[in-house]
Design an enzyme around this catalytic site. Sequence first.
Site, mmCIF file in Angstrom:
data_model
loop_
_atom_site.group_PDB
_atom_site.id
_atom_site.type_symbol
_atom_site.label_atom_id
_atom_site.label_comp_id
_atom_site.label_asym_id
_atom_site.label_seq_id
_atom_site.Cartn_x
_atom_site.Cartn_y
_atom_site.Cartn_z
ATOM 1 N N GLN A 142 0.804 -1.193 -0.001
ATOM 2 C CA GLN A 142 0.012 -0.038 -0.062
ATOM 3 C C GLN A 142 1.013 1.253 -0.147
ATOM 4 O OE1 GLN A 142 -1.660 -1.231 4.068
ATOM 5 N NE2 GLN A 142 -1.471 1.142 4.482
ATOM 6 N N CYS A 148 -5.152 0.290 3.565
ATOM 7 C CA CYS A 148 -5.150 -1.006 4.068
ATOM 8 C C CYS A 148 -6.595 -1.635 3.911
ATOM 9 C CB CYS A 148 -4.472 -1.356 5.498
ATOM 10 S SG CYS A 148 -5.554 -0.345 6.865
ATOM 11 N N HIS A 287 -5.976 -0.998 11.420
ATOM 12 C CA HIS A 287 -5.343 -1.494 10.360
ATOM 13 C C HIS A 287 -6.307 -2.585 9.844
ATOM 14 C CE1 HIS A 287 -2.228 -2.314 7.400
ATOM 15 N NE2 HIS A 287 -2.107 -3.794 7.968
#
Length: 335
Positions: A142, A148, A287
Amino acid sequence: MNKKFIILSIIMLMPLCLTQDISVEQLLAHNKWSSQNQRVYLNDDEKLYRQTVFFDNLQKIKEHNSNPNKTYSVRLNQFSDMTREEFVEKILMKQDLIDNYMKGNGQYNNANNESQMNSQNHTLAASIDWRKKGAVTSVKNQGGCGSCWAFSAAGLMESFNFIQNKTLIDLSEQQLVDCVIPANGYPSRGCDGGWPANCLDYASKVGITTFDKYPYYSHQYNCTVNVKDTNNGFKLKKWIVIPNTSNDLKSALNFSPVSVRIDASSWGNYDSGIFNGCNQSQISLNHAVLAIGYDEKDNWIVKNSWGPAWGENGYMRLAPNNTCGILSSNVQITA
């Protein structure tokens, strides 16, 4: 590497060596790491600061790996000139976005979301790894964008598409970053962070095109998807929220991979082994990754989006139960 360049680098860094008790071995480690990661800094002050951070991280890595009680190892990687605070700020989702979610402003509110599914009354496999079934695409990176959530959702759709249609194709994370936005009715905010569930709702209505038609650029741009292109991609019909228990996640993983949200604040230098380094008393779901199975000891196997050079070829094994909050916010496609 050119020997003269190494000697020159050491000479230039000798003042730092003398003032901070840095060894030649550490200087060589920094020189090698800097070359491998192609680091370029704005000025000498930033370079000196980043070197200091690097040496501090190098010492922490050495101390960690020398502890026989640790169940995982750590190593230098692309994040090794960042402090933990900088890593959280630059790589993970923004805290204000997470706070709004926790207040209820980012909760699932999607027409195609089914009710939560309870544990299935069927025998669970002793272990499962969807890589072995050919259902997982290659590990992506990424970059410096906090996208993410788009990678987790795209990975989920890629795997389900393979399970359903027996074709493994890379789908467009960039489309999700550009198009799953407030202007289209979603609270996700591009490189600041977002929610995989928003991606699933969007893809159930519009579809998602392939990576080659809408490649990833590690920045957010205007939404330019051609709806005709999504005909060659994937369009899901239904998805569910997985209840917050180990048995429910294991049951779901027997059906397909699962998009999970976790706290990755302490993941930066992970190398290999069973990770259990999160502060379980202070979890922030900052995340998103793709859970692709579990092993015979119930360790979770997750696919990350920081490139194949991170962790175990881009993957991590997490300790059982709710390590790093892995059971807290999970979604899965069912049709």
